[in-house]
Design an enzyme around this catalytic site. Sequence first.
Site, mmCIF file in Angstrom:
data_model
loop_
_atom_site.group_PDB
_atom_site.id
_atom_site.type_symbol
_atom_site.label_atom_id
_atom_site.label_comp_id
_atom_site.label_asym_id
_atom_site.label_seq_id
_atom_site.Cartn_x
_atom_site.Cartn_y
_atom_site.Cartn_z
ATOM 1 N N ASP A 3 20.209 35.426 47.571
ATOM 2 C CA ASP A 3 20.804 35.318 48.894
ATOM 3 C C ASP A 3 20.945 36.693 49.540
ATOM 4 O OD1 ASP A 3 21.741 33.483 50.831
ATOM 5 O OD2 ASP A 3 23.771 34.206 50.523
ATOM 6 N N ASN A 55 25.147 33.671 41.909
ATOM 7 C CA ASN A 55 25.556 32.356 42.390
ATOM 8 C C ASN A 55 25.573 31.372 41.219
ATOM 9 O OD1 ASN A 55 25.679 29.757 43.544
ATOM 10 N ND2 ASN A 55 24.775 30.494 45.444
ATOM 11 N N LYS A 91 25.844 40.131 37.177
ATOM 12 C CA LYS A 91 25.716 41.494 37.688
ATOM 13 C C LYS A 91 27.091 42.010 38.108
ATOM 14 C CE LYS A 91 22.986 39.853 40.799
ATOM 15 N NZ LYS A 91 22.130 39.652 41.977
ATOM 16 N N ASP A 147 20.687 43.291 47.772
ATOM 17 C CA ASP A 147 21.311 43.588 49.072
ATOM 18 C C ASP A 147 22.760 44.046 48.943
ATOM 19 O OD1 ASP A 147 22.260 40.933 48.320
ATOM 20 O OD2 ASP A 147 23.045 40.792 50.363
ATOM 21 N N HIS A 159 31.696 36.286 50.032
ATOM 22 C CA HIS A 159 30.330 36.050 50.508
ATOM 23 C C HIS A 159 30.375 35.828 52.022
ATOM 24 C CE1 HIS A 159 29.107 35.623 46.343
ATOM 25 N NE2 HIS A 159 30.136 34.823 46.172
ATOM 26 N N ASP A 201 17.380 39.764 43.640
ATOM 27 C CA ASP A 201 18.528 38.946 43.983
ATOM 28 C C ASP A 201 18.011 37.887 44.961
ATOM 29 O OD1 ASP A 201 21.228 38.110 44.300
ATOM 30 O OD2 ASP A 201 21.353 39.269 46.149
#
Length: 316
Positions: free
Chosen positions: A34, A67, A222, A248, A191, A32
């Site tokens: 970010d 994203n 995802k 994360d 986010h 991933d």
Amino acid sequence: MAAGAFGFKGCQKIRGPQIRTLLEAKDFILFDCDGVIWHGETAITGAAKVVSSLIRRGKNVVFVTNNCTRPRESYVHKFYRLGFTDVLLEQIFSSSYCSALYLRDVVKIRGQVFVMGCDGLRRELQGAGVPCVEEADEPDATIYDCALAEDVKAVLVGHDDKLTFLKLAKASCYLRDPECLFLATDNDPWHPLSGGRILPGSGSLTAALEVSSGRKATVIGKPSRFMFECISSQFSGVEPARCLMIGDRLETDMLFGSNCGFDTVLTLTGVSQLEDAQRYLDGEPAADRGLVPDYVVDSVADFLPAFEELDDEQSD
């Protein structure tokens, strides 16, 4: 030695020698972005070196991100800007790119797509030759008097920081046709921003449209398996048992890995923390086990000692 042979899998904190064992058992490393390799415009310490070391050792490194705000070309520029100088376009799988592939190659859309999303999502669709409805409403238009496009065969919802009530109303109208597909780039609820603020994610916009339309969206990003199918279609010999997912967020990254049959690593530099994973591990129902990472590291920088050990061995 098989991955996991060094102990029980399930929120296991691992370091140097264990990470090395895990990496030796894997051919494909999925990251991933970010919260894992960068925060906004700041690379996480050591992340660029980890990515470069993996590529240099012949690992297939790919980036899977929900994203949908930027096309892949823009990601290449960002990687380079943040010091990831050996990342190529074909290594990047965003939810916007995978949505374009889904519309073009899977459902073979024959008509227009109404996009509730940003320009980056629209550009990715157009780059794949998927026709999008052009927005050309008068500033004071309402759902009572605006024009509705003909031949809308799909509504696609992504992150939209210019969402209007009119867009939501139009999308609801299009979805009254049962033949019109209802797709979402991802279902991320929010986010994190600095200062404790949050940004509502695509999932919150999708939820609004699900209520107004009485329908459920098909999620492309995802934790859906479709992103893995995109990777498999473009790389040969991708075996789930030889893949490692590093992320994360439990509800997207870890569940995606679990859905696809990958080993998973949670890094604690982003949204989810160890106590969150522990709650799923200890709690009921058992269905939540897919949210539990196999392994945990504080940061992707924890991978660096594993490379140093490999270099020491090769120089012996």
